[in-house]
Design a protein around this motif. Structure first.
Motif, PDB file in Angstrom:
ATOM      1  N   GLU A  51      29.992  41.570  42.016  1.00  0.00           N
ATOM      2  CA  GLU A  51      30.902  40.968  41.006  1.00  0.00           C
ATOM      3  C   GLU A  51      31.966  41.632  40.708  1.00  0.00           C
ATOM      4  O   GLU A  51      33.130  41.046  40.635  1.00  0.00           O
ATOM      5  N   ALA A  52      31.845  42.803  40.475  1.00  0.00           N
ATOM      6  CA  ALA A  52      32.852  43.985  40.430  1.00  0.00           C
ATOM      7  C   ALA A  52      34.145  43.744  41.406  1.00  0.00           C
ATOM      8  O   ALA A  52      35.166  43.653  41.256  1.00  0.00           O
ATOM      9  N   GLU A  53      33.367  44.019  42.743  1.00  0.00           N
ATOM     10  CA  GLU A  53      34.391  43.800  43.930  1.00  0.00           C
ATOM     11  C   GLU A  53      34.931  42.711  44.075  1.00  0.00           C
ATOM     12  O   GLU A  53      36.297  42.503  44.442  1.00  0.00           O
ATOM     13  N   GLN A  54      34.491  41.463  43.811  1.00  0.00           N
ATOM     14  CA  GLN A  54      34.922  40.167  43.803  1.00  0.00           C
ATOM     15  C   GLN A  54      36.129  40.036  42.743  1.00  0.00           C
ATOM     16  O   GLN A  54      37.268  39.559  42.870  1.00  0.00           O
ATOM     17  N   ALA A  55      35.923  40.661  41.679  1.00  0.00           N
ATOM     18  CA  ALA A  55      36.789  40.687  40.573  1.00  0.00           C
ATOM     19  C   ALA A  55      38.035  41.190  40.949  1.00  0.00           C
ATOM     20  O   ALA A  55      39.300  41.135  40.591  1.00  0.00           O
ATOM     21  N   GLU A  60      43.873  41.755  42.594  1.00  0.00           N
ATOM     22  CA  GLU A  60      44.581  42.014  43.582  1.00  0.00           C
ATOM     23  C   GLU A  60      45.348  41.053  44.406  1.00  0.00           C
ATOM     24  O   GLU A  60      46.667  41.011  44.269  1.00  0.00           O
ATOM     25  N   ALA A  61      44.596  40.003  44.544  1.00  0.00           N
ATOM     26  CA  ALA A  61      45.304  38.616  45.072  1.00  0.00           C
ATOM     27  C   ALA A  61      46.208  38.100  44.156  1.00  0.00           C
ATOM     28  O   ALA A  61      47.380  37.636  44.363  1.00  0.00           O
ATOM     29  N   ALA A  62      45.900  38.088  42.679  1.00  0.00           N
ATOM     30  CA  ALA A  62      46.718  37.360  41.474  1.00  0.00           C
ATOM     31  C   ALA A  62      47.964  38.669  41.612  1.00  0.00           C
ATOM     32  O   ALA A  62      48.983  37.912  41.451  1.00  0.00           O
TER      33      ALA A  62
END
Length: 188
Positions: A51-55, A60-62
């Protein structure tokens, strides 16, 4: 003899007590429960790490999207400072000095196919209103043709002629009339 009996009993009891002490470790059920608890803790830690990696990836994408948007806005601001092409008297031919300016607009429009522009054609006050509307249209179309030849889609460009109706500079001096003979690239 009494002591001998006690000693014999002690010697026999000692190994029995020792064996009982060795077998008093956790039962099989307790070991299974401990392994299950450790496995659950590991699974929870892995889930939290995922979950932390996905966040982090989402953040970063944002940030990348925001930087791209800021770059587009900076490019548009720079282009809006240089959006006017000036023409000679009674001409609709683009001068060489304005080709670099139009190339910048064309490059931006090719890179951003969702962006649209309106090319406004203007004239000075000399000539009849009908003639000036037609001349303003020819000027707008000259810019449109230049942009399309540079790769901009025709669906991104529209033209309008204001003739002499919207002067940039009021007056009848040569300077004022030169400033009014123009086409403007207006971003929508």
């Amino acid at each position: 003899m009494q002591m001998n009996k006690v000693m014999k009993s002690f010697i026999i009891a000692l190994p029995v007590v020792t064996m009982m002490a060795c077998s008093s470790g956790p039962s099989e059920e307790e070991l299974a429960a401990e392994r299950n608890r450790v496995a659950q803790e590991q699974a929870e830690a892995e889930r939290q790490a995922l979950e932390a990696e996905q966040a982090r990836v989402k953040a970063e994408a944002a940030q990348r999207m925001q930087r791209q948007q800021e770059m587009v806005e900076e490019q548009m601001a720079a282009l809006k400072k240089e959006q006017t092409v000036y023409f000679d008297f009674d001409r609709a031919t683009i001068k060489g000095e304005f080709q670099t300016l139009l190339d910048k607009h064309a490059e931006f429009l090719v890179q951003h196919p969702d962006q649209q522009v309106v090319i406004e054609g203007h004239t000075d006050q000399r000539g009849t209103p009908e003639y000036n509307i037609a001349l303003g249209e020819r000027r707008a179309q000259a810019v449109e043709t230049y942009l399309m030849n540079a790769g901009v889609s025709s669906s991104q460009i529209s033209t309008v002629s204001y003739g002499e109706e919207k002067p940039a500079v009021m007056g009848s001096t040569e300077y004022a009339m030169a400033q009014n003979r123009r086409a403007i690239v207006v971003y929508q």
